[in-house]
Design a protein around this motif. Structure first.
Motif, PDB file in Angstrom:
ATOM      1  N   ALA A  39      80.455  38.723  50.662  1.00 16.24           N
ATOM      2  CA  ALA A  39      79.197  38.279  50.055  1.00 16.24           C
ATOM      3  C   ALA A  39      78.770  39.202  48.917  1.00 16.24           C
ATOM      4  CB  ALA A  39      78.120  38.249  51.140  1.00 16.24           C
ATOM      5  N   ASN A  40      77.589  38.958  48.382  1.00 18.99           N
ATOM      6  CA  ASN A  40      76.955  39.925  47.488  1.00 18.99           C
ATOM      7  C   ASN A  40      75.608  40.277  48.084  1.00 18.99           C
ATOM      8  OD1 ASN A  40      74.755  38.232  46.282  1.00 18.99           O
ATOM      9  ND2 ASN A  40      76.534  37.029  45.641  1.00 18.99           N
ATOM     10  N   SER A  41      74.950  41.295  47.540  1.00 19.44           N
ATOM     11  CA  SER A  41      73.779  41.825  48.241  1.00 19.44           C
ATOM     12  C   SER A  41      72.609  40.848  48.284  1.00 19.44           C
ATOM     13  CB  SER A  41      73.364  43.171  47.658  1.00 19.44           C
ATOM     14  OG  SER A  41      72.841  42.965  46.388  1.00 19.44           O
ATOM     15  N   GLY A  84      77.608  32.541  46.317  1.00 20.31           N
ATOM     16  CA  GLY A  84      78.294  32.895  45.080  1.00 20.31           C
ATOM     17  C   GLY A  84      79.585  32.111  44.981  1.00 20.31           C
ATOM     18  N   GLY A  85      80.618  32.711  44.368  1.00 19.90           N
ATOM     19  CA  GLY A  85      81.910  32.040  44.240  1.00 19.90           C
ATOM     20  C   GLY A  85      82.873  32.506  45.315  1.00 19.90           C
ATOM     21  N   GLY A  86      84.170  32.272  45.108  1.00 21.97           N
ATOM     22  CA  GLY A  86      85.206  32.766  46.017  1.00 21.97           C
ATOM     23  C   GLY A  86      84.961  32.398  47.472  1.00 21.97           C
ATOM     24  N   VAL A  87      85.200  33.378  48.346  1.00 27.81           N
ATOM     25  CA  VAL A  87      85.033  33.190  49.796  1.00 27.81           C
ATOM     26  C   VAL A  87      83.582  32.778  50.108  1.00 27.81           C
ATOM     27  CG1 VAL A  87      84.935  34.448  51.982  1.00 27.81           C
ATOM     28  CG2 VAL A  87      86.855  34.822  50.419  1.00 27.81           C
ATOM     29  N   ASP A  88      82.651  33.446  49.469  1.00 27.79           N
ATOM     30  CA  ASP A  88      81.223  33.209  49.699  1.00 27.79           C
ATOM     31  C   ASP A  88      80.871  31.743  49.410  1.00 27.79           C
ATOM     32  OD1 ASP A  88      78.642  33.983  50.288  1.00 27.79           O
ATOM     33  OD2 ASP A  88      78.286  35.031  48.399  1.00 27.79           O
ATOM     34  N   GLY A  89      81.328  31.258  48.271  1.00 31.62           N
ATOM     35  CA  GLY A  89      81.060  29.865  47.898  1.00 31.62           C
ATOM     36  C   GLY A  89      81.670  28.910  48.902  1.00 31.62           C
ATOM     37  N   SER A 103      86.584  42.318  48.271  1.00 31.86           N
ATOM     38  CA  SER A 103      86.510  42.948  46.929  1.00 31.86           C
ATOM     39  C   SER A 103      87.720  42.685  46.028  1.00 31.86           C
ATOM     40  CB  SER A 103      86.286  44.475  47.000  1.00 31.86           C
ATOM     41  OG  SER A 103      84.958  44.775  47.360  1.00 31.86           O
ATOM     42  N   THR A 104      88.761  41.994  46.526  1.00 29.22           N
ATOM     43  CA  THR A 104      89.976  41.862  45.699  1.00 29.22           C
ATOM     44  C   THR A 104      89.977  40.631  44.793  1.00 29.22           C
ATOM     45  OG1 THR A 104      91.244  40.606  47.343  1.00 29.22           O
ATOM     46  CG2 THR A 104      91.362  43.015  47.488  1.00 29.22           C
ATOM     47  N   GLY A 105      88.862  39.893  44.766  1.00 27.67           N
ATOM     48  CA  GLY A 105      88.763  38.725  43.894  1.00 27.67           C
ATOM     49  C   GLY A 105      87.849  39.036  42.724  1.00 27.67           C
TER      50      GLY A 105
HETATM   51  N1  AR6 Z   1      89.887  31.946  52.017  1.00 20.64           N
HETATM   52  C1  AR6 Z   1      90.507  33.154  52.019  1.00 20.64           C
HETATM   53  N2  AR6 Z   1      90.540  33.962  50.946  1.00 20.64           N
HETATM   54  C2  AR6 Z   1      89.948  33.529  49.816  1.00 20.64           C
HETATM   55  C3  AR6 Z   1      89.268  32.281  49.733  1.00 20.64           C
HETATM   56  C4  AR6 Z   1      89.260  31.474  50.895  1.00 20.64           C
HETATM   57  N3  AR6 Z   1      88.660  30.275  50.925  1.00 20.64           N
HETATM   58  N4  AR6 Z   1      88.764  32.161  48.472  1.00 20.64           N
HETATM   59  C5  AR6 Z   1      89.111  33.274  47.777  1.00 20.64           C
HETATM   60  N5  AR6 Z   1      89.830  34.089  48.582  1.00 20.64           N
HETATM   61  P1  AR6 Z   1      86.188  36.964  46.417  1.00 20.64           P
HETATM   62  P2  AR6 Z   1      85.021  39.666  46.229  1.00 20.64           P
HETATM   63  C6  AR6 Z   1      90.395  35.435  48.308  1.00 20.64           C
HETATM   64  O1  AR6 Z   1      86.067  36.774  44.951  1.00 20.64           O
HETATM   65  O2  AR6 Z   1      86.102  40.118  45.320  1.00 20.64           O
HETATM   66  C7  AR6 Z   1      81.321  36.043  45.224  1.00 20.64           C
HETATM   67  O3  AR6 Z   1      80.727  35.439  44.122  1.00 20.64           O
HETATM   68  C8  AR6 Z   1      90.508  35.854  46.859  1.00 20.64           C
HETATM   69  O4  AR6 Z   1      91.731  35.412  46.315  1.00 20.64           O
HETATM   70  O5  AR6 Z   1      85.783  35.847  47.302  1.00 20.64           O
HETATM   71  O6  AR6 Z   1      84.585  40.559  47.355  1.00 20.64           O
HETATM   72  C9  AR6 Z   1      80.319  36.827  46.065  1.00 20.64           C
HETATM   73  O7  AR6 Z   1      79.057  36.186  46.090  1.00 20.64           O
HETATM   74  C10 AR6 Z   1      90.452  37.376  46.978  1.00 20.64           C
HETATM   75  O8  AR6 Z   1      91.744  37.913  47.295  1.00 20.64           O
HETATM   76  O9  AR6 Z   1      85.321  38.247  46.925  1.00 20.64           O
HETATM   77  C11 AR6 Z   1      80.259  38.133  45.334  1.00 20.64           C
HETATM   78  O10 AR6 Z   1      79.401  38.069  44.218  1.00 20.64           O
HETATM   79  C12 AR6 Z   1      89.552  37.623  48.190  1.00 20.64           C
HETATM   80  O11 AR6 Z   1      89.500  36.376  48.885  1.00 20.64           O
HETATM   81  C13 AR6 Z   1      81.682  38.327  44.866  1.00 20.64           C
HETATM   82  O12 AR6 Z   1      82.243  37.018  44.777  1.00 20.64           O
HETATM   83  C14 AR6 Z   1      88.139  38.053  47.862  1.00 20.64           C
HETATM   84  O13 AR6 Z   1      87.699  37.376  46.700  1.00 20.64           O
HETATM   85  C15 AR6 Z   1      82.504  39.096  45.854  1.00 20.64           C
HETATM   86  O14 AR6 Z   1      83.766  39.372  45.296  1.00 20.64           O
END
Ligand code: AR6
Length: 173
Positions: A23-25, A30-35, A122-124
């Motif tokens: 997540a974010n604070s 947000g996007g990625g996993v959070d979305g 954190s890796t996205g």
């Molecule tokens: N299932 C498993 N892994 C995933 C999925 C999924 N559905 N979607 C992406 N990943 P990220 P962060 C991978 O960006 O770097 C958000 O906007 C992705 O390829 O989700 O911690 C939050 O609100 C990567 O390896 O998280 C924050 O603002 C990993 O999950 C911010 O992004 C994490 O990517 C957090 O960034």
């Protein structure tokens, strides 16, 4: 000691007691996993996040900490939200990334969760290099005493999966 496994897949499809959200604070999504978690889990998760913002975390959830909500419509019981550090070359923030894994396991224990699925925090969007992110993730969960019996790392693509595989087998190449 928990059994650690790797899965290539989507964190929102995991049948476990708790899934961890990168997540974010703000806790407002947000996007990625959070979305993906909020989209699939539905509005109940966001409603609980709003309550947390109105009470315990008025200033936002600090980086490295973790807090649980319902998992809504996901096939899990809880979502544990944690805030990873944004990667910075100029500053070593590894302790904050390690703290995300440690604090998530602590919250999982408090909940009585026996199985927990983690994404590569954190890796996205936050830009952490995968080799280092995988090493910190594996080392930290190995070193953290917890009641959780199963820890599953859920990797979204083969590159991330390979990095976690190497970290788990202790290979540095
Ligand atoms: N299932 C498993 N892994 C995933 C999925 C999924 N559905 N979607 C992406 N990943 P990220 P962060 C991978 O960006 O770097 C958000 O906007 C992705 O390829 O989700 O911690 C939050 O609100 C990567 O390896 O998280 C924050 O603002 C990993 O999950 C911010 O992004 C994490 O990517 C957090 O960034």
């Amino acid at each position: 000691m928990a059994e650690i496994s790797l899965v290539l897949g989507d964190i929102t499809e995991q049948r476990v007691d708790a899934v961890v959200n990168a997540a974010n604070s703000s806790l407002m999504g947000g996007g990625g996993v959070d979305g993906a978690i909020h989209r699939k889990g539905g509005p109940e998760i966001l409603a609980e996040c709003r309550e947390l913002r109105a009470s315990r975390y008025a200033g936002g959830l600090p980086t490295g900490q973790a807090v649980a909500t319902t998992a809504g419509r996901l096939p899990a019981r809880w979502v544990i939200h944690t805030v990873g550090p944004v990667y910075a070359r100029s500053e070593d923030r590894s302790h904050l990334l390690a703290s995300c894994y440690r604090e998530s396991l602590r919250v999982a224990d408090e909940l009585g969760a026996k199985s927990v699925a983690f994404p590569a925090i954190s890796t996205g969007i936050y830009g952490w290099p995968l080799d280092d992110g995988a090493r910190i993730a594996v080392e930290t969960v190995r070193e953290t005493p917890a009641e959780v019996a199963e820890i599953r790392f859920v990797l979204f693509d083969t590159t991330a999966y390979a990095h976690f595989g190497r970290a788990l087998s202790g290979s540095t190449s």
